[in-house]
Design a protein around this motif. Sequence first.
Motif, PDB file in Angstrom:
ATOM      1  N   LEU A 567       0.828  -1.201   0.000  1.00 51.48           N
ATOM      2  CA  LEU A 567       0.000   0.000   0.000  1.00 51.48           C
ATOM      3  C   LEU A 567       0.865   1.255   0.000  1.00 51.48           C
ATOM      4  CD1 LEU A 567      -2.367  -1.571   2.586  1.00 51.48           C
ATOM      5  CD2 LEU A 567      -3.285  -0.532   0.520  1.00 51.48           C
ATOM      6  N   LYS A 568       2.041   1.150  -0.593  1.00 55.64           N
ATOM      7  CA  LYS A 568       2.978   2.272  -0.603  1.00 55.64           C
ATOM      8  C   LYS A 568       2.352   3.478  -1.311  1.00 55.64           C
ATOM      9  CE  LYS A 568       7.573   3.691  -2.172  1.00 55.64           C
ATOM     10  NZ  LYS A 568       8.789   3.283  -2.943  1.00 55.64           N
ATOM     11  N   GLY A 569       2.317   4.607  -0.601  1.00 49.72           N
ATOM     12  CA  GLY A 569       1.812   5.852  -1.180  1.00 49.72           C
ATOM     13  C   GLY A 569       0.333   5.837  -1.485  1.00 49.72           C
ATOM     14  N   ALA A 570      -0.382   4.837  -0.984  1.00 48.53           N
ATOM     15  CA  ALA A 570      -1.818   4.754  -1.273  1.00 48.53           C
ATOM     16  C   ALA A 570      -2.588   5.811  -0.500  1.00 48.53           C
ATOM     17  CB  ALA A 570      -2.340   3.367  -0.923  1.00 48.53           C
ATOM     18  N   ASN A 571      -3.720   6.226  -1.062  1.00 52.39           N
ATOM     19  CA  ASN A 571      -4.582   7.198  -0.398  1.00 52.39           C
ATOM     20  C   ASN A 571      -5.706   6.457   0.306  1.00 52.39           C
ATOM     21  OD1 ASN A 571      -6.090   9.359   0.458  1.00 52.39           O
ATOM     22  ND2 ASN A 571      -6.899   9.854  -1.577  1.00 52.39           N
ATOM     23  N   LEU A 572      -5.593   6.370   1.639  1.00 52.71           N
ATOM     24  CA  LEU A 572      -6.590   5.673   2.449  1.00 52.71           C
ATOM     25  C   LEU A 572      -7.355   6.659   3.333  1.00 52.71           C
ATOM     26  CD1 LEU A 572      -4.172   2.792   3.178  1.00 52.71           C
ATOM     27  CD2 LEU A 572      -6.528   2.312   2.524  1.00 52.71           C
ATOM     28  N   LYS A 573      -7.462   7.892   2.865  1.00 49.02           N
ATOM     29  CA  LYS A 573      -8.125   8.929   3.642  1.00 49.02           C
ATOM     30  C   LYS A 573      -9.570   8.525   3.943  1.00 49.02           C
ATOM     31  CE  LYS A 573      -9.133  13.883   3.689  1.00 49.02           C
ATOM     32  NZ  LYS A 573      -9.033  15.173   2.926  1.00 49.02           N
ATOM     33  N   GLU A 574      -9.883   8.511   5.255  1.00 50.52           N
ATOM     34  CA  GLU A 574     -11.222   8.199   5.736  1.00 50.52           C
ATOM     35  C   GLU A 574     -11.696   6.795   5.340  1.00 50.52           C
ATOM     36  OE1 GLU A 574     -13.867  11.347   4.635  1.00 50.52           O
ATOM     37  OE2 GLU A 574     -12.662  12.885   5.616  1.00 50.52           O
ATOM     38  N   ALA A 575     -10.756   5.924   5.022  1.00 47.92           N
ATOM     39  CA  ALA A 575     -11.124   4.530   4.726  1.00 47.92           C
ATOM     40  C   ALA A 575     -11.474   3.809   6.021  1.00 47.92           C
ATOM     41  CB  ALA A 575      -9.975   3.825   4.024  1.00 47.92           C
ATOM     42  N   LYS A 588       4.300   2.435   3.574  1.00 43.54           N
ATOM     43  CA  LYS A 588       5.232   3.553   3.559  1.00 43.54           C
ATOM     44  C   LYS A 588       4.637   4.738   2.792  1.00 43.54           C
ATOM     45  CE  LYS A 588       9.936   4.832   2.142  1.00 43.54           C
ATOM     46  NZ  LYS A 588      11.178   4.347   1.473  1.00 43.54           N
ATOM     47  N   GLY A 589       4.595   5.888   3.469  1.00 38.64           N
ATOM     48  CA  GLY A 589       4.108   7.116   2.827  1.00 38.64           C
ATOM     49  C   GLY A 589       2.631   7.113   2.525  1.00 38.64           C
ATOM     50  N   ALA A 590       1.884   6.147   3.086  1.00 41.22           N
ATOM     51  CA  ALA A 590       0.448   6.091   2.808  1.00 41.22           C
ATOM     52  C   ALA A 590      -0.291   7.191   3.552  1.00 41.22           C
ATOM     53  CB  ALA A 590      -0.114   4.728   3.208  1.00 41.22           C
ATOM     54  N   ASN A 591      -1.393   7.652   2.962  1.00 44.57           N
ATOM     55  CA  ASN A 591      -2.220   8.676   3.590  1.00 44.57           C
ATOM     56  C   ASN A 591      -3.385   7.992   4.298  1.00 44.57           C
ATOM     57  OD1 ASN A 591      -3.719  10.864   4.370  1.00 44.57           O
ATOM     58  ND2 ASN A 591      -4.338  11.467   2.303  1.00 44.57           N
ATOM     59  N   LEU A 592      -3.333   7.971   5.644  1.00 45.82           N
ATOM     60  CA  LEU A 592      -4.373   7.335   6.450  1.00 45.82           C
ATOM     61  C   LEU A 592      -5.130   8.367   7.273  1.00 45.82           C
ATOM     62  CD1 LEU A 592      -2.055   4.411   7.347  1.00 45.82           C
ATOM     63  CD2 LEU A 592      -4.386   3.995   6.547  1.00 45.82           C
ATOM     64  N   ASN A 606       4.714  -1.811   7.940  1.00 48.43           N
ATOM     65  CA  ASN A 606       5.673  -0.730   7.737  1.00 48.43           C
ATOM     66  C   ASN A 606       4.887   0.554   7.460  1.00 48.43           C
ATOM     67  OD1 ASN A 606       7.684   1.027   7.044  1.00 48.43           O
ATOM     68  ND2 ASN A 606       8.677  -0.338   5.563  1.00 48.43           N
ATOM     69  N   LEU A 607       4.880   1.460   8.473  1.00 46.56           N
ATOM     70  CA  LEU A 607       4.154   2.727   8.383  1.00 46.56           C
ATOM     71  C   LEU A 607       5.114   3.905   8.322  1.00 46.56           C
ATOM     72  CD1 LEU A 607       1.491   1.613  10.953  1.00 46.56           C
ATOM     73  CD2 LEU A 607       0.860   2.508   8.703  1.00 46.56           C
ATOM     74  N   LEU A 608       6.292   3.673   7.784  1.00 49.58           N
ATOM     75  CA  LEU A 608       7.298   4.720   7.686  1.00 49.58           C
ATOM     76  C   LEU A 608       6.737   5.924   6.920  1.00 49.58           C
ATOM     77  CD1 LEU A 608      10.351   5.518   8.097  1.00 49.58           C
ATOM     78  CD2 LEU A 608      10.746   4.544   5.818  1.00 49.58           C
ATOM     79  N   ARG A 609       6.815   7.108   7.560  1.00 50.41           N
ATOM     80  CA  ARG A 609       6.353   8.368   6.976  1.00 50.41           C
ATOM     81  C   ARG A 609       4.879   8.334   6.569  1.00 50.41           C
ATOM     82  NH1 ARG A 609      11.610   8.212   4.885  1.00 50.41           N
ATOM     83  NH2 ARG A 609      11.001   7.494   2.797  1.00 50.41           N
ATOM     84  N   ALA A 610       4.110   7.448   7.183  1.00 52.71           N
ATOM     85  CA  ALA A 610       2.668   7.420   6.922  1.00 52.71           C
ATOM     86  C   ALA A 610       2.000   8.612   7.595  1.00 52.71           C
ATOM     87  CB  ALA A 610       2.054   6.117   7.432  1.00 52.71           C
ATOM     88  N   PHE A 611       0.893   9.059   7.026  1.00 52.35           N
ATOM     89  CA  PHE A 611       0.151  10.216   7.534  1.00 52.35           C
ATOM     90  C   PHE A 611      -1.058   9.675   8.293  1.00 52.35           C
ATOM     91  CE2 PHE A 611      -2.647  13.975   7.188  1.00 52.35           C
ATOM     92  CZ  PHE A 611      -1.763  14.959   7.596  1.00 52.35           C
ATOM     93  N   SER A 630       6.331   8.821  10.999  1.00 52.98           N
ATOM     94  CA  SER A 630       4.898   8.920  10.681  1.00 52.98           C
ATOM     95  C   SER A 630       4.319  10.126  11.402  1.00 52.98           C
ATOM     96  CB  SER A 630       4.161   7.643  11.113  1.00 52.98           C
ATOM     97  OG  SER A 630       4.254   7.463  12.517  1.00 52.98           O
ATOM     98  N   LYS A 631       3.271  10.697  10.835  1.00 53.57           N
ATOM     99  CA  LYS A 631       2.656  11.897  11.416  1.00 53.57           C
ATOM    100  C   LYS A 631       1.302  11.514  11.988  1.00 53.57           C
ATOM    101  CE  LYS A 631       1.769  16.759  10.464  1.00 53.57           C
ATOM    102  NZ  LYS A 631       1.823  17.847   9.460  1.00 53.57           N
ATOM    103  N   ARG A 632       1.183  11.789  13.353  1.00 47.81           N
ATOM    104  CA  ARG A 632      -0.054  11.412  14.021  1.00 47.81           C
ATOM    105  C   ARG A 632      -0.638  12.595  14.766  1.00 47.81           C
ATOM    106  NH1 ARG A 632       1.795   6.128  17.231  1.00 47.81           N
ATOM    107  NH2 ARG A 632       3.818   7.145  17.073  1.00 47.81           N
TER     108      ARG A 632
END
Length: 632
Positions: A567-575, A588-592, A606-611, A630-632
């Motif tokens: 799911l690298k770089g995937a957009n999972l906003k509000e999923a 990695k780098g996914a938008n959660l 692996n949630l490296l640099r995940a949002f 990661s940004k929380r």
Amino acid sequence: MSTALRSADRYPSPPYRRMGFSANSDKTDSHLLIIFDGLDELAMQGKIATETAQQFVREVEKKVTRFNRSETCLQVLISGRELVVQANISDFRQPQQILHILPYFVTEDERKNYIDEQNLLQQDQRQIWWQKYGNASGRAYDCLPEELNQDNLTEITAQPLLNYLVALSFVQQNKFPTDGNLNAIYANLLKAVYERGWAGYQHPTIRGIEEKDFVRILEEIALASWHGDGRTTTVKEIEAHCENSNLIRLLDKFHKSAKFSVIRLLIAFYFRESGVKEQEKTFEFTHKSFGEYLTAKRIVREVRLIHKKLKDRQDDPDEGWDEREALKRWAILCGAFPMDEYLFKFVADEMRLQNISDVGNWQQTLWHLIGFMLHHGMPMERLTPRPDFQKENRQARNAEEALLAVLNACARVTEIVSKIQWHTPEAFGIWISRLQGQRITTNTDVFCLNCLSLLDLQGCVLVFKDIVQANLERANLEGANLKGANLVRANLKGANLEGVNLERANLVRANLKEANLKGANLEGANLEGSNLEGANLEDANLAWANLAQANLARAFFVRANLTRANLKGANLKEANLARANLLRAYLKGANLEGANLEEANLEEANLLRAFLVRANLTRANLKGANLKESKR
């Protein structure tokens, strides 16, 4: 023009004498340019326009030669439609004697055919025309209206007369179809050409002919053109088509000779010569889209007739047609040449102009015919004369594809799923393979694959099937087997894929927006860059699936298996990933942002640099997960 010539008799002396010319003198004291407009409108008792025009042109040449014996003092410009000018081409053998007037606008591709050192062709003169039309009519247009400045209208707005007819129609309606339905526009143009309101009188060759008869025969000419090579036809072929469609009596209204009647029609409308076939001149529509529009009308007319005849047979066994007769008629109508996306667009637009209840009935008739055809075959043995095997096979294939296309055109209007009866699970796969043939290049669009939306394919077997760029929007694929299928860039928006098997399928950049994938098997599937926004993937198996850079915003992944998914770089906003299994998933780098991960298993993920801003991680298993940066 004949009116102008007759009015010349009222002058006390011939016009050329008053301008300083004498029929008996070589000397002149002036230069004169005479313009004869409307060569195609010449008519004479007992003769067709082309013959009259030839005599007129030769007489003018004699007079011009006589006046210009010592020096050039008289010039004549004769204008007319292409067909009549082409009929006189043998009389104009000198260079630049025949001039072609450019349209108001020449597209960038067409400009390559011209030498234009001053870049004059870059100017869109339509803008100037509409500005002047606005000033003259008091409607304050400062340019071509935005509603008309569309690619699919360029062919007609670029032509002076057609552009003027468009302007009249636009003004009368105070609007133009904003849904892109060209057929309503072409219907207005056809009526305007028949009535010739700009001239104040009908074209001499069609006086006394009713509009419905004029349009009906034009439809048959368009069909003959489509059957020829997609665009051209001959007078002989037109006669044959009219005879087969029982239209000879209509041709008799034009002239006692069928051949002359056809030529009269060709002159009255937008046709031109295009070459020779079997020692006969071929003709084509000056504007190809006119031919496509008229062919589409003819196809819809046949659908209406087939539905009526089949219903008549149901009501009375001695009336109407059975399925074999209906399919035979369809093979004759749509078998000679394959349908393409341009003709399909006109068919779809024509369907949108019909009563939706009628279209719904036609849709049911067509899906019934397809089911009958798949079980019993196309009745090609009924054709007279019967073609050889190769031609027969090709004609059957073209007719079958057209059936599918017109069914799809109906479905797009009704938005009802077409329920064809597949007699075996593999029947659809076998049929679509026959229709699509072999791709020439990897980027080749396959027409039949664009006609699969709103189709019931429940339980169909399509293992390893090539369905690249297929349009399966809102199709029902519940329980279908698409293992290993190639669905790159396919449109599956809103499709029902519940319980479908897509194991190791290739769905790169596919559109699955709002699709139902509940319980689907997507193990090892490649969904890189695909759009699954708002899709339902409840209980779906996505283990080892590649979802890199995919749009998964607001997707429903409750209890989904995403073990080792990429799911690298995937957009999972509000999923919604509640209770989903993301064991060792690569995020990695996914938008959660705002995603619901309540009770989700993220062990060793692996949630490296995940949002993860506003993400709900209540009772989520983050054992061994990499949350660095990661940004929380």
